[in-house]
Design a protein around this motif. Structure first.
Motif: not given
Length: 136
Positions: A20-34
């Motif tokens: 549940f922690t890994s699938c908790g809906g929090t999206e990953e925010v990448g780096s500035e160059n993205m």
């Protein structure tokens, strides 16, 4: 049989917590160059939702608009003969992008909900969310 269940229960609880922690809906925010790529990157609105999460119909003007982010911290936003420029900054730790419009005393800050190489989801202070995608 009860001993087996007692020893499996804590393991099962740990596995559920990890799941549940890994699938908790929090999206990953990448780096500035993205946001800008090596030189620049152009984004268009794919979807807009109001503060309650209801999808909003995009106007023709909104569909024609694009935002181009440059690696040197500048941006250009426009469409249908309109153009606004300024500078942008990204705070990866706070997951915020700030736009300072040129020749105006206007700054807009958005919470970055998701950022990868081809998708960026932004949340405005009023709760509106924009799902942007890279223009091919």
């Amino acid at each position: 049989m009860k001993k087996i269940h007692k020893s499996v229960a804590p393991l099962f609880a740990v596995l559920l917590t990890i799941f549940f922690t890994s699938c908790g809906g929090t999206e990953e925010v990448g780096s500035e160059n993205m946001i800008s790529g090596a030189d620049n990157k152009t984004w268009v609105v794919d979807e807009e939702k109001d503060a309650s999460g209801q999808e909003q119909d995009l106007t023709d003007t909104e569909e024609a608009q694009s935002m181009q982010f440059y690696a040197d911290g500048r941006f250009a936003m426009g469409g249908n003969g309109m153009l606004q420029t300024g500078t942008w900054s990204f705070d990866q730790t706070a997951k915020r992008i700030t736009l300072q419009f040129e020749d105006e005393d206007v700054t807009q800050t958005f919470e970055v909900l998701k950022l990868d190489d081809d998708e960026m989801d932004l949340k405005a202070p009023d709760g509106t969310t924009l799902e942007l995608e890279v223009k091919e």
